[in-house]
Structure formats: structure tokens, C-alpha cells
Design a protein around this motif. Structure first.
Motif, PDB file in Angstrom:
ATOM      1  N   GLY A  37       0.794  -1.214   0.000  1.00  8.69           N
ATOM      2  CA  GLY A  37       0.000   0.000   0.000  1.00  8.69           C
ATOM      3  C   GLY A  37       0.830   1.269   0.000  1.00  8.69           C
ATOM      4  N   ALA A  38       0.163   2.385  -0.280  1.00  9.23           N
ATOM      5  CA  ALA A  38       0.836   3.679  -0.336  1.00  9.23           C
ATOM      6  C   ALA A  38       1.432   4.066   1.014  1.00  9.23           C
ATOM      7  CB  ALA A  38      -0.146   4.752  -0.802  1.00  9.23           C
ATOM      8  N   ARG A  39       0.735   3.729   2.088  1.00 12.81           N
ATOM      9  CA  ARG A  39       1.248   4.084   3.418  1.00 12.81           C
ATOM     10  C   ARG A  39       2.536   3.318   3.736  1.00 12.81           C
ATOM     11  NH1 ARG A  39      -2.948   3.680   8.241  1.00 12.81           N
ATOM     12  NH2 ARG A  39      -2.784   1.471   7.741  1.00 12.81           N
ATOM     13  N   THR A  40       2.570   2.038   3.367  1.00 15.18           N
ATOM     14  CA  THR A  40       3.787   1.257   3.570  1.00 15.18           C
ATOM     15  C   THR A  40       4.936   1.823   2.754  1.00 15.18           C
ATOM     16  OG1 THR A  40       2.465  -0.733   3.955  1.00 15.18           O
ATOM     17  CG2 THR A  40       4.796  -1.053   3.439  1.00 15.18           C
ATOM     18  N   ALA A  41       4.643   2.197   1.503  1.00 17.14           N
ATOM     19  CA  ALA A  41       5.683   2.760   0.636  1.00 17.14           C
ATOM     20  C   ALA A  41       6.236   4.054   1.225  1.00 17.14           C
ATOM     21  CB  ALA A  41       5.116   3.006  -0.763  1.00 17.14           C
ATOM     22  N   LEU A  42       5.357   4.926   1.692  1.00 21.31           N
ATOM     23  CA  LEU A  42       5.812   6.180   2.294  1.00 21.31           C
ATOM     24  C   LEU A  42       6.660   5.928   3.533  1.00 21.31           C
ATOM     25  CD1 LEU A  42       2.579   8.321   1.911  1.00 21.31           C
ATOM     26  CD2 LEU A  42       4.810   8.863   0.910  1.00 21.31           C
ATOM     27  N   LEU A  43       6.208   5.000   4.383  1.00 26.87           N
ATOM     28  CA  LEU A  43       6.965   4.725   5.603  1.00 26.87           C
ATOM     29  C   LEU A  43       8.338   4.152   5.280  1.00 26.87           C
ATOM     30  CD1 LEU A  43       7.204   4.660   8.627  1.00 26.87           C
ATOM     31  CD2 LEU A  43       5.954   2.483   8.642  1.00 26.87           C
TER      32      LEU A  43
END
Length: 212
Positions: free
Chosen positions: A64-70
């Protein structure tokens, strides 16, 4: 990762080339308002297609996008990151909302200034252990499938290990160990007690490296 992303990358390349061709065909002199509006609309369509291609690859490779950002923040901890970089990593329009969600988990992500162009910085490289393994962190995990949820959780709590009970709750399936094996097969460096018995309790797992 062994999955081929040739089609998505070809789509990305094609959309960017088409956007460039549209710009190159735009008159350099005596540009009329309507001409520019048509150019801008066509370029915007191609850039949207580019973002969709980026999102498809991101979903397959990272989740997900949140995992990628983190992951990106953690691999650039303490560095100043521009919003355009973060939008590219997330590959969604609502990337700023995902940053707010990360802050809600406990990540110290600073905004350096004000306005849409203000950069961001991760001020602390990892969560405190009590925060990482807390109930609220488990409840914050999203994801479309068990593997995606597991890797997001492991990225959040690394370098702390996760217990079998935590991992099963995150994965929402009793077959979470198979999911862990598949993540390892994809290239994620997930360690168990067998790998580092002096640091990881029996039955526990941790993400030892933020790269895959």
C-alpha cells in the motif's frame, strides 16, 4: 522480487513520452489560451496514466501507499523530502492523508514550513518499542490481503520482533506463517529465532532490513 513489471513500466514510459510529444508540439510563440488549455488537458491525462502505472508497480513490489511512504521515510530518516518525491512514492493523490495516518500511529514526521511546497522530515528513525507493539498499532494496519498487512506491520515495528499472536491478528488468518514464507521468497529480509536466537524469542519474527 521476481515478478515482471515490464507491461507497467512500458505503460509508464509510453505515457511520459506522449506527454513530452504533446509539449514539444505546442507552439513556442503566439500561444493562444485555448491551445494551451488543450495542451494542459492532454498532458494531465498522460500524467494520470503515469501515476496509475507507478501505483500498480508499487502495489506489487511494496504494498500500500502508506507502507511505501513509511519505507521511504525510514530509508531517508532525518533528510528533507520534497512533496513531489512523496507523491511519486505513494503514487496517489491523497498521499498527505497517508502521512497524517502515519503520524497517528506515532511516527514523528515534521513539516518544515507551511504551504503545499513545504518539505517533510522523519525526526526519529524508529518507534519506541512500547508504541510499536501496542494495540493501537495493530489496529491501524490496513492492507488488501494478509501479506500486505504483515509487511506493513513489520515495517512499522522494525527492529522490534513480533509475536505469533500479534502476527496472526494482523494477518487475520491462521496461515500467516505461509504468508511470512512468501514474503521472504519475495526478497524481504525477515528473521526468526532460528536466525538470531540471542535477539529474537522463539516463534517471533522481525524485519531485519528495510530493503527488499
Amino acid at each position: 522480487m521476481t515478478t515482471s513489471h515490464g507491461k507497467q513500466l512500458e505503460r509508464l514510459e509510453r505515457s511520459l513520452k506522449e506527454a513530452l510529444a504533446i509539449v514539444q508540439a505546442t507552439p513556442r510563440q503566439d500561444l493562444r489560451a485555448q491551445e494551451w488549455l488543450e495542451t494542459a488537458a492532454q498532458v494531465g491525462t498522460r500524467l494520470s496514466e503515469s501515476r496509475d502505472a507507478l501505483a500498480e508497480v508499487r502495489q506489487d513490489v511494496v504494498g500500500g501507499a502508506r507502507t511505501a511512504l513509511l519505507l521511504y521515510f525510514r530509508s531517508h530518516s532525518g533528510e528533507t523530502l520534497h512533496p513531489h518525491q512523496l507523491e511519486g512514492v505513494a503514487a496517489i493523490r491523497a498521499w498527505a492523508r497517508r502521512i497524517r495516518e502515519l503520524r497517528g500511529v506515532g511516527w514523528k514526521i515534521e513539516t518544515l514550513g507551511s504551504g503545499a511546497e513545504a518539505p517533510y522530515r522523519l525526526a526519529a528513525p524508529q518507534l519506541e518499542e512500547t508504541v510499536a507493539v501496542s494495540e493501537s498499532t495493530i489496529e491501524s494496519i490496513g492492507g488488501k490481503n494478509p501479506g500486505e498487512r504483515l509487511i506493513e506491520y513489520l515495517v512499522h515495528i522494525s527492529p522490534w520482533p513480533a509475536s505469533p499472536q500479534q502476527l496472526e491478528r494482523v494477518a487475520k488468518t491462521p496461515t500467516w506463517r505461509q504468508e511470512i514464507r512468501e514474503l521472504i521468497g519475495q526478497g524481504w529480509l525477515i528473521q526468526s529465532h532460528d536466525d538470531v536466537p540471542q535477539e529474537i524469542p522463539a516463534g517471533h519474527f522481525r524485519l531485519a532490513n528495510l530493503e527488499a
